[in-house]
Scaffold this motif. Structure first.
Motif, PDB file in Angstrom:
ATOM      1  N   VAL A   1      74.364 104.885   7.202  1.00 24.77           N
ATOM      2  CA  VAL A   1      73.851 103.985   6.174  1.00 24.77           C
ATOM      3  C   VAL A   1      72.503 104.522   5.638  1.00 24.77           C
ATOM      4  N   ASP A   2      71.675 105.014   6.551  1.00 25.55           N
ATOM      5  CA  ASP A   2      70.394 105.614   6.183  1.00 25.55           C
ATOM      6  C   ASP A   2      70.622 106.854   5.296  1.00 25.55           C
ATOM      7  N   MET A   3      71.599 107.682   5.678  1.00 23.13           N
ATOM      8  CA  MET A   3      71.860 108.907   4.892  1.00 23.13           C
ATOM      9  C   MET A   3      72.410 108.558   3.512  1.00 23.13           C
ATOM     10  N   ALA A   4      73.218 107.502   3.440  1.00 25.40           N
ATOM     11  CA  ALA A   4      73.748 107.089   2.137  1.00 25.40           C
ATOM     12  C   ALA A   4      72.583 106.655   1.241  1.00 25.40           C
ATOM     13  N   LEU A   5      71.671 105.875   1.805  1.00 24.36           N
ATOM     14  CA  LEU A   5      70.519 105.398   1.029  1.00 24.36           C
ATOM     15  C   LEU A   5      69.657 106.577   0.546  1.00 24.36           C
ATOM     16  N   THR A   6      69.376 107.516   1.456  1.00 25.96           N
ATOM     17  CA  THR A   6      68.487 108.615   1.076  1.00 25.96           C
ATOM     18  C   THR A   6      69.204 109.616   0.165  1.00 25.96           C
ATOM     19  N   THR A   7      70.534 109.646   0.223  1.00 29.74           N
ATOM     20  CA  THR A   7      71.281 110.458  -0.753  1.00 29.74           C
ATOM     21  C   THR A   7      71.068 109.881  -2.154  1.00 29.74           C
ATOM     22  N   VAL A   8      71.116 108.556  -2.247  1.00 30.54           N
ATOM     23  CA  VAL A   8      70.919 107.925  -3.560  1.00 30.54           C
ATOM     24  C   VAL A   8      69.473 108.132  -4.040  1.00 30.54           C
ATOM     25  N   VAL A   9      68.510 108.015  -3.117  1.00 34.25           N
ATOM     26  CA  VAL A   9      67.114 108.291  -3.497  1.00 34.25           C
ATOM     27  C   VAL A   9      67.017 109.720  -4.037  1.00 34.25           C
ATOM     28  N   ALA A  10      67.643 110.670  -3.319  1.00 38.95           N
ATOM     29  CA  ALA A  10      67.582 112.084  -3.721  1.00 38.95           C
ATOM     30  C   ALA A  10      68.261 112.284  -5.079  1.00 38.95           C
ATOM     31  N   ARG A  11      69.361 111.565  -5.311  1.00 39.78           N
ATOM     32  CA  ARG A  11      70.059 111.703  -6.594  1.00 39.78           C
ATOM     33  C   ARG A  11      69.177 111.200  -7.733  1.00 39.78           C
ATOM     34  N   ARG A  12      68.505 110.077  -7.486  1.00 34.71           N
ATOM     35  CA  ARG A  12      67.666 109.510  -8.547  1.00 34.71           C
ATOM     36  C   ARG A  12      66.448 110.378  -8.816  1.00 34.71           C
ATOM     37  N   ARG A  13      66.048 111.174  -7.825  1.00 36.79           N
ATOM     38  CA  ARG A  13      64.930 112.103  -8.030  1.00 36.79           C
ATOM     39  C   ARG A  13      65.393 113.440  -8.606  1.00 36.79           C
TER      40      ARG A  13
ATOM     41  N   ALA B   1      59.601  99.981  -4.595  1.00 36.70           N
ATOM     42  CA  ALA B   1      60.452  99.755  -5.770  1.00 36.70           C
ATOM     43  C   ALA B   1      61.594 100.769  -5.796  1.00 36.70           C
ATOM     44  N   GLU B   2      61.257 102.024  -5.485  1.00 35.78           N
ATOM     45  CA  GLU B   2      62.278 103.082  -5.498  1.00 35.78           C
ATOM     46  C   GLU B   2      63.351 102.792  -4.439  1.00 35.78           C
ATOM     47  N   LEU B   3      62.895 102.330  -3.281  1.00 41.05           N
ATOM     48  CA  LEU B   3      63.827 101.995  -2.205  1.00 41.05           C
ATOM     49  C   LEU B   3      64.734 100.839  -2.606  1.00 41.05           C
ATOM     50  N   ALA B   4      64.139  99.804  -3.196  1.00 42.09           N
ATOM     51  CA  ALA B   4      64.917  98.627  -3.588  1.00 42.09           C
ATOM     52  C   ALA B   4      65.953  99.012  -4.642  1.00 42.09           C
ATOM     53  N   ASP B   5      65.565  99.867  -5.607  1.00 38.80           N
ATOM     54  CA  ASP B   5      66.514 100.311  -6.641  1.00 38.80           C
ATOM     55  C   ASP B   5      67.683 101.055  -6.022  1.00 38.80           C
ATOM     56  N   ALA B   6      67.350 101.975  -5.108  1.00 40.29           N
ATOM     57  CA  ALA B   6      68.412 102.784  -4.488  1.00 40.29           C
ATOM     58  C   ALA B   6      69.351 101.878  -3.680  1.00 40.29           C
ATOM     59  N   ALA B   7      68.769 100.940  -2.932  1.00 41.01           N
ATOM     60  CA  ALA B   7      69.611 100.048  -2.111  1.00 41.01           C
ATOM     61  C   ALA B   7      70.503  99.187  -3.009  1.00 41.01           C
ATOM     62  N   GLY B   8      69.956  98.724  -4.134  1.00 43.29           N
ATOM     63  CA  GLY B   8      70.735  97.901  -5.067  1.00 43.29           C
ATOM     64  C   GLY B   8      71.892  98.699  -5.663  1.00 43.29           C
ATOM     65  N   TRP B   9      71.602  99.947  -6.025  1.00 42.23           N
ATOM     66  CA  TRP B   9      72.656 100.801  -6.589  1.00 42.23           C
ATOM     67  C   TRP B   9      73.773 101.008  -5.570  1.00 42.23           C
TER      68      TRP B   9
END
Ligand SMILES: NC(=O)c1ccc[n+]([C@@H]2O[C@H](COP(=O)([O-])OP(=O)(O)OC[C@H]3O[C@@H](n4cnc5c(N)ncnc54)[C@H](O)[C@@H]3O)[C@@H](O)[C@H]2O)c1
Length: 299
Positions: free
Chosen positions: A196-208, A275-283
């Motif tokens: 779950v952590d890796m999925a979240l940080t994958t989305v953070v990485a994608r948005r960056r 904010a970045e974390l909340a956006d990624a989790a929402g996505w």
């Protein structure tokens, strides 16, 4: 700690000879962590041999030097560095392991793949589902995946066994998961929380822009194919914020957050905000809801 004391009692009643008779710890990651901690404390240090019998044990808990138990609400809050004198890795133990625990171990293997080994990721895309179905008994692919995962783990852990360097690629997937795993108890297995952590940080990485959208889609889809969760209701701003604050304390005041850079490499960042974390989790919540509904084509 009660389990650690029980092991110490048995060492006493057995009358173990401290130098000549290593304790042999045969079991999953919880058992090798508990027995390892007992051995590191017993008469200040008693040698032990590890025989991991789960997939997490074979590729992770049986590979490093760390022992530990949970304390209070925290994962592995009490522990030591106490390398085993020897470790026997035998995948034959996996034949009796439940399917969910094979998936659990595949999550830690996926960690190595995502952050440092693109070839391992390709192997998982091709054979991961088969390995899950066969309990890692598929000839060829099983040995190749285990070999790469253990080798990758050793390459990272061995030069930094006592963790003097706090930028650790193998911390990938372990920034938010310790808090999520403990708060979700007993719902998520260790590897599931890591996923779950890796999925979240994958989305953070994608948005960056560190990971392309096609790559992010491949990563999330592979997680689903390995029957691993990509989202959990605890992925909300309060829990994620507290998890990150705890990790920053653990990493001596800085985030030192590993993020994937493409597939098979990683970078460290220090500037993730709420904010970045909340956006990624929402996505991610929307993506996993889409997948459950049978669409999910918008990475
Ligand atoms: N020390 C480290 O560096 C390190 C690294 C990764 C994980 N860990 C720890 O490892 C733990 C997770 O380990 P785990 O996934 O092995 O869990 P686990 O030890 O709870 O084992 C999972 C289950 O499988 C059973 N089992 C064990 N071997 C079996 C076999 N061959 N056949 C059938 N059943 C079997 C166990 O009795 C248990 O019920 C976590 O607490 C994690 O913190 C430690």
């Amino acid at each position: 700690m009660d389990a650690v004391f029980q092991v110490a009692d048995r060492m006493d009643s057995f009358g173990i000879s401290r130098r000549g008779e290593p304790v042999i710890a045969i079991g999953g990651g919880v058992l090798t962590d508990v027995v390892g901690l007992a051995c590191s404390l017993y008469r200040r240090s008693t040698p032990f041999v590890r025989v991991p019998t789960t997939l997490i044990g074979l590729v992770d808990a049986g590979v490093g030097a760390k022992t530990g138990v949970n304390h209070g609400r925290h994962k592995n809050r009490l522990g030591t560095y106490h390398p085993a004198v020897d470790t026997l890795l035998d995948p034959a133990f996996l034949t009796t392991l439940e399917r969910r625990h094979i998936g659990n171990g595949l999550a830690e293997i996926l960690k190595v793949a995502l952050i440092k080994d693109a070839d391992l990721f390709a192997l998982l895309e091709r054979h991961g589902r088969d390995l899950l179905d066969s309990g890692f008994q598929s000839p060829g692919a099983g040995a190749a995946v285990l070999g790469r995962a253990v080798h990758g783990m050793l390459q990272e852990l061995q030069p930094n066994l006592w963790e003097h360097r706090l930028e650790r690629l193998m911390d990938y997937g372990h920034s938010f998961s310790p808090t999520v795993e403990m708060r979700a108890l007993p719902e998520l297995l260790h590897g599931e929380a890591v996923c779950v952590d890796m999925a979240l940080t994958t989305v953070v990485a994608r948005r960056r822009g560190l990971v392309g959208s096609g790559q992010a889609e491949r990563i999330l889809r592979l997680m689903r194919r390995l029957e691993l969760p990509v989202w959990h209701p605890l992925m909300e701003p309060v829990t994620l914020g507290e998890a990150l604050a705890d990790t920053v304390r653990h990493r001596d005041g800085r985030q030192r957050l590993p993020l994937p850079s493409g597939i098979g490499a990683g970078v460290f960042v220090d500037d993730l905000d709420a904010a970045e974390l909340a956006d990624a989790a929402g996505w991610l919540r929307a993506w996993s809801a889409d997948v459950v509904r049978g669409s999910g084509t918008r990475a």
